[in-house]
Motif scaffolding. Structure first.
Motif, short mmCIF file in Angstrom:
data_model
loop_
_atom_site.label_atom_id
_atom_site.label_comp_id
_atom_site.label_asym_id
_atom_site.label_seq_id
_atom_site.Cartn_x
_atom_site.Cartn_y
_atom_site.Cartn_z
N ALA A 243 0.82 -1.21 0.00
CA ALA A 243 0.00 0.00 0.00
C ALA A 243 0.86 1.26 0.00
N GLU A 244 1.94 1.26 0.78
CA GLU A 244 2.83 2.41 0.81
C GLU A 244 3.41 2.69 -0.58
N ALA A 245 3.84 1.62 -1.25
CA ALA A 245 4.41 1.79 -2.58
C ALA A 245 3.38 2.37 -3.55
N LEU A 246 2.17 1.86 -3.50
CA LEU A 246 1.11 2.34 -4.38
C LEU A 246 0.76 3.79 -4.08
N GLU A 247 0.69 4.12 -2.81
CA GLU A 247 0.33 5.49 -2.42
C GLU A 247 1.44 6.49 -2.73
N HIS A 248 2.64 5.98 -2.97
CA HIS A 248 3.74 6.85 -3.37
C HIS A 248 3.93 6.85 -4.89
N GLY A 249 2.97 6.30 -5.62
CA GLY A 249 2.99 6.42 -7.07
C GLY A 249 3.63 5.30 -7.84
N ALA A 250 3.78 4.12 -7.23
CA ALA A 250 4.33 2.99 -7.98
C ALA A 250 3.44 2.68 -9.17
N ALA A 251 4.06 2.27 -10.27
CA ALA A 251 3.30 1.97 -11.48
C ALA A 251 2.45 0.72 -11.31
N ARG A 252 3.06 -0.32 -10.76
CA ARG A 252 2.35 -1.57 -10.48
C ARG A 252 2.99 -2.22 -9.26
N VAL A 253 2.17 -2.90 -8.49
CA VAL A 253 2.67 -3.64 -7.34
C VAL A 253 2.03 -5.02 -7.34
N ALA A 254 2.86 -6.04 -7.15
CA ALA A 254 2.36 -7.42 -7.07
C ALA A 254 2.81 -8.04 -5.76
N MET A 255 1.89 -8.70 -5.08
CA MET A 255 2.19 -9.41 -3.85
C MET A 255 2.24 -10.91 -4.16
N LEU A 256 3.34 -11.54 -3.83
CA LEU A 256 3.57 -12.94 -4.17
C LEU A 256 3.47 -13.80 -2.92
N LEU A 257 2.64 -14.84 -2.99
CA LEU A 257 2.52 -15.75 -1.86
C LEU A 257 2.60 -17.20 -2.30
N ARG A 258 3.23 -18.01 -1.47
CA ARG A 258 3.38 -19.44 -1.78
C ARG A 258 2.06 -20.17 -1.63
N ARG A 259 1.19 -19.70 -0.75
CA ARG A 259 -0.08 -20.37 -0.46
C ARG A 259 -1.05 -20.24 -1.63
N ALA A 260 -2.11 -21.03 -1.54
CA ALA A 260 -3.15 -20.97 -2.57
C ALA A 260 -4.05 -19.76 -2.41
N ASP A 261 -4.00 -19.12 -1.25
CA ASP A 261 -4.83 -17.94 -1.01
C ASP A 261 -4.24 -17.17 0.17
N VAL A 262 -4.69 -15.96 0.32
CA VAL A 262 -4.30 -15.16 1.48
C VAL A 262 -4.93 -15.77 2.73
N PRO A 263 -4.19 -15.93 3.83
CA PRO A 263 -4.82 -16.45 5.06
C PRO A 263 -6.01 -15.59 5.45
N ARG A 264 -7.06 -16.23 5.94
CA ARG A 264 -8.28 -15.49 6.25
C ARG A 264 -8.68 -15.54 7.71
N ILE A 265 -8.24 -16.55 8.45
CA ILE A 265 -8.69 -16.74 9.83
C ILE A 265 -7.51 -16.58 10.78
N ASN A 266 -7.68 -15.71 11.74
CA ASN A 266 -6.65 -15.50 12.77
C ASN A 266 -6.93 -16.47 13.92
N LYS A 267 -6.27 -17.61 13.89
CA LYS A 267 -6.54 -18.66 14.86
C LYS A 267 -6.26 -18.21 16.30
N GLY A 268 -5.28 -17.32 16.48
CA GLY A 268 -4.97 -16.85 17.82
C GLY A 268 -6.13 -16.13 18.47
N MET A 269 -6.98 -15.49 17.65
CA MET A 269 -8.13 -14.79 18.20
C MET A 269 -9.12 -15.76 18.85
#
Length: 494
Positions: A243-269
């Motif tokens: 988000a910081e990179a995008l808000e500072h005017g980056a042309a494109r930003v890609a987030m790379l993750l090994r998982r099949a999806d972004v984690p959704r559940i915070n088990k510690g909660m």
């Protein structure tokens, strides 16, 4: 302005009320119980030195002050008011923690974030507050520091640590040079990375920092304007840095993750509770590890607000099942081989977390071979490797434990009030929800140890105590007992 139903209507009024709380509860207690000590080489000895003046250090110092530990001083390498990550490499817009948590207030309602916020902005603004802005939390900690009034030296860092006999000896470095001081006890409250630093996967080590940086390091986001940026990771720091990179005017930003999806559940909660905070330390080794390992494996998702912050940019992408396999820097570009093909970036941010890595802490390196580590006590059943093997195995008051008895007894005087103590005590040494619980535990343990060590002095003070509560003019000893006698005493009969 007058006070409203929600409390003081000005910050000055809140501070007056808090001062009255301290007065009524006699905080700190008036009675001194520790005698000054002097080191033959380094002069006056501190009863406690606290390394780090961020939230954890402030909380521990205040808890000690409430126990009348007065020979206390804090040391932090940052300038005053910039301790901890909040105004440095933390880049979230708002905190994950709900604003109603009491944090480091120790049950003083007028020391809470809510009291501080309402005194300035009112009850109506409080009711609209969903999450605390990051820099506003830093403002609150600056106020908290002023209210608890503990001595702090800023712009000074720990350069070395050792011990001689009954003291810990600290070598401190500042712009004025180095000096040594002695302390009976030391509380390490030097942050989540206090026993290490950024975790950099092996393939990314040694690369030109003009093109590759860790999210915990300084990044010139202005320089990323019109650039193509890659971010490795799927947690909160990955999203915040994207988000910081995008808000500072980056042309494109890609987030790379090994998982099949972004984690959704915070088990510690699911288990975060007062019982968890006070009871975790009583679990078996296997039970502790099972909880910590499960949360690590499931991963903690980024906050919803952070994800919404980054996904409102159309030039943001998330690539799942995208594991890096190789990297090269060529023609001012980062060429990243992945399971999704070769990707090209102008700049790469590693949001790969923090780790216990003693080699990144040369000032503490002397400790590792002298203290007990989790690897000395436990290996998960069915495993040949233990990710937390280098984490400190600490005692009931977060104290390091000497690995070979008699070789370095001074290490037992150092209390590890940092996040790496999680495996021993749970999340009470760095997270907002239970920071008061942890600080009270470490302060109580420190004070108890100091008292026990001073038994001979305590005994002498008791024996020598000669302040009479009665002066002798309040009563007269009676000589005639005859009105109460039923028979003469034996010696009178003979």
């Amino acid at each position: 302005m007058t006070e409203t139903d929600s409390g003081p209507a000005t910050l000055a009024a809140l501070e007056a009320r808090l001062a009255r709380d301290f007065e009524l509860l006699v905080m700190p207690p008036a009675k001194d119980w520790l005698e000054p000590r002097t080191h033959p080489a380094y002069g006056p000895v501190l009863d406690v030195a606290v390394i780090g003046a961020g939230m954890s250090g402030l909380a521990a110092a205040f808890a000690l002050k409430c126990l009348a530990v007065r020979s206390l001083k804090m040391f932090d390498r940052s300038p005053a008011g910039f301790e901890g990550p909040w105004a440095t490499f933390a880049r979230m817009e708002t905190l994950r923690s709900p604003p109603e948590l009491s944090g480091p207030s120790f049950g003083f309602s007028n020391l809470t974030f809510r009291a501080w916020f309402e005194a300035q902005f009112g009850l109506a603004a409080w009711k609209k507050l969903y999450r605390i802005p990051r820099l506003q939390w830093m403002d609150y900690l600056r106020w908290y520091r002023r209210m608890i009034d503990v001595p702090i030296e800023n712009d000074i860092e720990l350069a070395d640590i050792g011990g001689d006999g009954e003291f810990v000896v600290l070598t401190l470095r500042s712009a004025n040079g180095t000096r040594k001081i002695a302390a009976r006890r030391v509380v390490l409250a030097n942050g989540r990375d206090g026993l290490g630093g950024p975790y950099t996967p092996e393939m990314f080590r040694g690369l030109d920092q003009r093109y590759v940086r860790h999210s915990a390091e300084n990044i010139d986001f202005d320089a990323l304007r019109h650039k193509v940026v890659g971010v490795i990771g799927a947690g909160a720091s990955a999203v915040d840095n994207a988000a910081e990179a995008l808000e500072h005017g980056a042309a494109r930003v890609a987030m790379l993750l090994r998982r099949a999806d972004v984690p959704r559940i915070n088990k510690g909660m699911g288990i975060g509770s007062a019982g968890f905070w006070v009871g975790f330390s009583h679990l078996t080794h296997a039970q502790k590890w099972s909880i910590v390992n499960y949360i690590d494996e499931q991963a903690v998702p980024p906050p919803r607000d952070s994800m919404l912050r980054v996904t409102r940019h159309e030039n943001f992408s998330i690539f799942a099942n995208c594991t890096p396999t190789g990297i090269a820097i060529k023609d001012n570009r980062v060429l990243l081989d992945t399971t999704r093909g070769r990707l090209a970036f102008d700049f790469l941010i590693l949001a790969t977390g923090l780790t216990v890595d003693w080699s990144q802490r040369p000032e503490l390196a002397v400790l590792k071979p002298r203290i007990q580590l989790w690897g000395n006590h436990f290996m998960p059943e069915g495993h040949t490797e233990f990710a937390q093997a280098d984490h400190p195995y600490v005692g009931p008051a977060f104290e390091f434990l000497e690995r070979e008895p008699g070789t370095a007894p001074w290490v037992n005087r150092i209390h590890c009030f940092t996040f790496p103590a999680y495996l021993s005590h749970g999340p009470i040494s760095g997270d907002i929800p239970a920071i008061s619980t942890g600080a009270e535990r470490v302060a109580s343990g420190v004070a108890s140890a100091l008292f026990a060590e001073d038994y001979e002095r305590t005994w002498r003070r008791m024996v020598e105590w000669s302040n009479p509560e009665l002066r002798g003019d309040e009563y007269v000893l009676s000589e005639d007992v005859s009105p109460f006698l039923t028979e003469q005493p034996a010696e009178a009969k003979t």
